[in-house]
Design an enzyme around this catalytic site. Structure first.
Site, PDB file in Angstrom:
ATOM      1  N   TRP A   1      -4.403   1.281  -6.581  1.00 17.86           N
ATOM      2  CA  TRP A   1      -3.513   0.482  -7.427  1.00 17.86           C
ATOM      3  C   TRP A   1      -2.926  -0.718  -6.679  1.00 17.86           C
ATOM      4  CZ3 TRP A   1      -4.144   1.368 -12.248  1.00 17.86           C
ATOM      5  CH2 TRP A   1      -4.284   2.654 -12.732  1.00 17.86           C
TER       6      TRP A   1
ATOM      7  N   THR B 196      -2.109  -4.138  -6.093  1.00 22.77           N
ATOM      8  CA  THR B 196      -2.127  -5.420  -6.819  1.00 22.77           C
ATOM      9  C   THR B 196      -2.431  -6.550  -5.842  1.00 22.77           C
ATOM     10  OG1 THR B 196      -0.558  -4.599  -8.433  1.00 22.77           O
ATOM     11  CG2 THR B 196      -0.718  -6.985  -8.244  1.00 22.77           C
TER      12      THR B 196
ATOM     13  N   GLY C  72       0.815  -1.218   0.000  1.00 20.39           N
ATOM     14  CA  GLY C  72       0.000   0.000   0.000  1.00 20.39           C
ATOM     15  C   GLY C  72       0.841   1.257   0.000  1.00 20.39           C
TER      16      GLY C  72
ATOM     17  N   GLU D 200       5.837   0.330 -10.358  1.00 20.27           N
ATOM     18  CA  GLU D 200       6.991   0.315  -9.449  1.00 20.27           C
ATOM     19  C   GLU D 200       7.970   1.442  -9.783  1.00 20.27           C
ATOM     20  OE1 GLU D 200       8.318  -3.331  -7.903  1.00 20.27           O
ATOM     21  OE2 GLU D 200       6.479  -4.376  -8.450  1.00 20.27           O
TER      22      GLU D 200
HETATM   23  C1  LIG Z   1      -1.542  -2.189 -12.993  1.00 19.12           C
HETATM   24  C2  LIG Z   1      -0.842  -1.433 -11.890  1.00 19.12           C
HETATM   25  C3  LIG Z   1      -0.556  -2.058 -10.695  1.00 19.12           C
HETATM   26  C4  LIG Z   1       0.027  -1.343  -9.645  1.00 19.12           C
HETATM   27  N1  LIG Z   1       0.267  -1.969  -8.442  1.00 19.12           N
HETATM   28  C5  LIG Z   1       0.663  -1.231  -7.380  1.00 19.12           C
HETATM   29  C6  LIG Z   1       0.758  -1.818  -6.072  1.00 19.12           C
HETATM   30  O1  LIG Z   1       0.580  -3.031  -5.884  1.00 19.12           O
HETATM   31  N2  LIG Z   1       1.057  -1.016  -5.020  1.00 19.12           N
HETATM   32  C7  LIG Z   1       1.298   0.315  -5.175  1.00 19.12           C
HETATM   33  O2  LIG Z   1       1.554   0.998  -4.162  1.00 19.12           O
HETATM   34  N3  LIG Z   1       1.243   0.897  -6.402  1.00 19.12           N
HETATM   35  C8  LIG Z   1       0.924   0.169  -7.495  1.00 19.12           C
HETATM   36  N4  LIG Z   1       0.843   0.754  -8.747  1.00 19.12           N
HETATM   37  C9  LIG Z   1       1.062   2.183  -8.868  1.00 19.12           C
HETATM   38  C10 LIG Z   1       2.320   2.565  -9.606  1.00 19.12           C
HETATM   39  O3  LIG Z   1       3.433   2.308  -8.804  1.00 19.12           O
HETATM   40  C11 LIG Z   1       2.163   4.038 -10.016  1.00 19.12           C
HETATM   41  O4  LIG Z   1       1.271   4.050 -11.116  1.00 19.12           O
HETATM   42  C12 LIG Z   1       3.468   4.683 -10.349  1.00 19.12           C
HETATM   43  O5  LIG Z   1       4.230   4.878  -9.196  1.00 19.12           O
HETATM   44  C13 LIG Z   1       3.265   6.059 -11.023  1.00 19.12           C
HETATM   45  O6  LIG Z   1       2.363   6.852 -10.283  1.00 19.12           O
HETATM   46  P1  LIG Z   1       1.129   7.536 -11.022  1.00 19.12           P
HETATM   47  O7  LIG Z   1       0.464   6.547 -11.888  1.00 19.12           O
HETATM   48  O8  LIG Z   1       0.315   8.236  -9.995  1.00 19.12           O
HETATM   49  O9  LIG Z   1       1.777   8.623 -11.983  1.00 19.12           O
HETATM   50  P2  LIG Z   1       2.213  10.131 -11.604  1.00 19.12           P
HETATM   51  O10 LIG Z   1       3.076  10.169 -10.395  1.00 19.12           O
HETATM   52  O11 LIG Z   1       0.998  10.990 -11.631  1.00 19.12           O
HETATM   53  O12 LIG Z   1       3.129  10.479 -12.862  1.00 19.12           O
HETATM   54  C14 LIG Z   1       2.547  10.609 -14.173  1.00 19.12           C
HETATM   55  C15 LIG Z   1       3.689  10.831 -15.145  1.00 19.12           C
HETATM   56  O13 LIG Z   1       4.333  12.084 -14.835  1.00 19.12           O
HETATM   57  C16 LIG Z   1       5.703  12.001 -15.140  1.00 19.12           C
HETATM   58  N5  LIG Z   1       6.503  12.202 -13.921  1.00 19.12           N
HETATM   59  C17 LIG Z   1       6.097  12.084 -12.628  1.00 19.12           C
HETATM   60  N6  LIG Z   1       7.109  12.352 -11.779  1.00 19.12           N
HETATM   61  C18 LIG Z   1       8.181  12.649 -12.551  1.00 19.12           C
HETATM   62  C19 LIG Z   1       9.529  13.008 -12.289  1.00 19.12           C
HETATM   63  N7  LIG Z   1       9.997  13.087 -11.027  1.00 19.12           N
HETATM   64  N8  LIG Z   1      10.341  13.229 -13.339  1.00 19.12           N
HETATM   65  C20 LIG Z   1       9.897  13.126 -14.623  1.00 19.12           C
HETATM   66  N9  LIG Z   1       8.630  12.789 -14.937  1.00 19.12           N
HETATM   67  C21 LIG Z   1       7.788  12.563 -13.931  1.00 19.12           C
HETATM   68  C22 LIG Z   1       5.941  10.582 -15.699  1.00 19.12           C
HETATM   69  O14 LIG Z   1       5.797  10.573 -17.080  1.00 19.12           O
HETATM   70  C23 LIG Z   1       4.816   9.793 -15.066  1.00 19.12           C
HETATM   71  O15 LIG Z   1       4.543   8.600 -15.759  1.00 19.12           O
HETATM   72  C24 LIG Z   1       0.334   0.036  -9.826  1.00 19.12           C
HETATM   73  C25 LIG Z   1       0.082   0.651 -11.066  1.00 19.12           C
HETATM   74  C26 LIG Z   1      -0.497  -0.058 -12.087  1.00 19.12           C
HETATM   75  C27 LIG Z   1      -0.769   0.639 -13.396  1.00 19.12           C
END
Ligand SMILES: Cc1cc2nc3c(=O)[nH]c(=O)nc-3n(C[C@H](O)[C@H](O)[C@H](O)COP(=O)(O)OP(=O)(O)OC[C@H]3O[C@@H](n4cnc5c(N)ncnc54)[C@H](O)[C@@H]3O)c2cc1C
Length: 391
Positions: free
Chosen positions: A165, A167, A133, A374
């Site tokens: 999110w 999993t 989480g 991740e």
């Molecule tokens: C199918 C799936 C399963 C998952 N399982 C888990 C789970 O079990 N546990 C858990 O905790 N999370 C889980 N996640 C979450 C995953 O780790 C996050 O989606 C990931 O950390 C990115 O966060 P976000 O999607 O909120 O994107 P955001 O943080 O909103 O970022 C969006 C985009 O902004 C850009 N960006 C953001 N920060 C930066 C930076 N510092 N520098 C440059 N560009 C940047 C990148 O292009 C990024 O892709 C899962 C996600 C998916 C899709």
């Protein structure tokens, strides 16, 4: 047809590890591949019978010590499982994969002896599952300062907020919640991890709907409303929660790289066979065209180099010398290389690649997760660049 991946693995790992890989590969061929289309078209998650079968094979306990009821294996075994299962389905692979690398791992790395005794034996059998989480609706890449809070009340803690999110949430017995406990502390020392039972009063789970990637994997949102836990639910040290999470992610990122390479291995075999079977112009196969060969050769190079690098990093992980940058780099490179190449792989197969039964579209969609999961690749480059900026 011999798989290219098998050809490389047999030179990279010892015979007993190859035998383990082959056992999981054969299970994946016989118990997963024939059912995938049905599961996808009926929008079902990995069936309980499949989870049970993977539990019976000992997959959930792979890197858990025998003293705690596990198989006593290592991270290479975990990655081999990822490669073998993801060849057909990343969604199936991530089910035991996340249960181990994100669920049991924080407990193995940071748990007290009492917590290990209480949970690892059931986790190793797949009877219990922990979920990770970290992510929240308002905290993705910027995960160090969670909006989920934990406030001390006597000898207990009260948790509020939402994780998303997550999993494996559908099957979870517990969630490891990363919560803000010390808002005015220094960055990286503001949060604590808590082991929270999913059946605790105030915990609500909902499956996130509409996901078109990892379709058979459960992805849940978990609400926490005045959830009370005792002090000994803390995993690791108080205000060291971010350290628990990032330490766990090092191994998790190697696993994500294995999923990307598993998909790439499938795409390579599919394309090289199709290119020899598909006849166009002068009754000859499209595999004679140099542009088609280019894509196949690039996939082959990416697979061999990715496997060699990944298995090397697994050895560093086991030796305790893997850096955060190394784990981030392999995740970034394998995911972007495989997802860029699969678009070309689909193009050289033409229109047939649009169909679910051809298999490439599934891997195309699933490879997107390996780019953002991740740690989004773009965000991870912030980490990777740090040593490069030192004079
Ligand atoms: C199918 C799936 C399963 C998952 N399982 C888990 C789970 O079990 N546990 C858990 O905790 N999370 C889980 N996640 C979450 C995953 O780790 C996050 O989606 C990931 O950390 C990115 O966060 P976000 O999607 O909120 O994107 P955001 O943080 O909103 O970022 C969006 C985009 O902004 C850009 N960006 C953001 N920060 C930066 C930076 N510092 N520098 C440059 N560009 C940047 C990148 O292009 C990024 O892709 C899962 C996600 C998916 C899709």
């Amino acid at each position: 047809m011999a798989r290219r991946i098998d050809n490389y693995l047999k030179d990279l790992i010892p015979a007993e590890k190859m035998a383990f890989y082959e056992a999981v590969r054969d299970f994946s061929d016989s118990e997963i591949a024939p059912h995938l289309l049905h599961w996808e078209r009926s929008h079902s998650l990995v069936p309980n019978s499949c989870i049970q079968a993977m539990g019976d094979m000992g997959l959930f306990g792979l890197p858990i010590a025998e003293a705690y009821g596990g198989q006593g294996g290592d991270h290479t075994d975990l990655v081999l499982m990822g490669l073998a299962l993801a060849y057909h389905s990343q969604a199936v692979a991530i089910t035991p994969g996340a249960a181990i690398s994100l669920g049991a791992k924080p407990l193995q790395l940071c748990g007290s002896e009492a917590q290990k005794q209480a949970h690892l034996p059931a986790l190793a059998k797949g009877e219990r599952m922990f979920v990770f989480g970290l992510s929240e609706p308002g905290r993705g890449s910027d995960a160090a300062n969670p909006q989920v809070t934990a406030v001390k009340k006597g000898d207990r803690w009260v948790l509020n907020g939402e994780k998303c999110w997550s999993t494996n949430a559908r099957w979870a017995s517990h969630v490891v919640v990363h919560a803000l406990t010390n808002p005015t502390g220094p960055n990286g020392k503001r949060s604590t991890c808590f082991i929270v039972p999913m059946n605790q009063k105030g915990v609500f789970y909902q499956e996130m709907q509409g996901k078109k990637v990892w379709e058979q994997s459960s992805t849940g949102s978990i609400m926490l409303e005045n959830v009370e836990v005792p002090h000994d639910a803390i995993l690791g040290a108080e205000n060291d929660g971010f350290k628990v999470m990032v330490t766990t992610l090092n191994g998790g990122r190697l696993f994500i790289a294995s999923l990307a390479l598993g998909s790439l291995a499938f795409a390579l075999d599919k394309c090289r066979v199709y290119a020899e079977e598909r006849i166009q112009f002068d009754d000859k196969p499209i595999g004679r065209f140099q542009r088609v060969q280019d894509v196949i050769v690039d996939m082959d190079i990416a697979l061999e180099s990715g496997l060699t690098w990944l298995l090397h990093l697994c050895r560093l992980y086991e030796a305790g010398t893997l850096s955060r940058e190394q784990a981030a780099k392999i995740k970034v490179e394998c995911s972007r290389r495989a997802s860029d190449l699969i678009v070309l792989a689909m193009e050289i197969c033409g229109g047939v690649a649009c169909f679910d039964e051809f298999g490439l579209i599934r891997h195309h969609n699933d490879l997107f997760v390996t780019r953002v999961g991740e740690g989004s690749n773009f965000a991870l480059k912030d980490l990777i660049v740090r040593p490069l900026r030192q004079a």
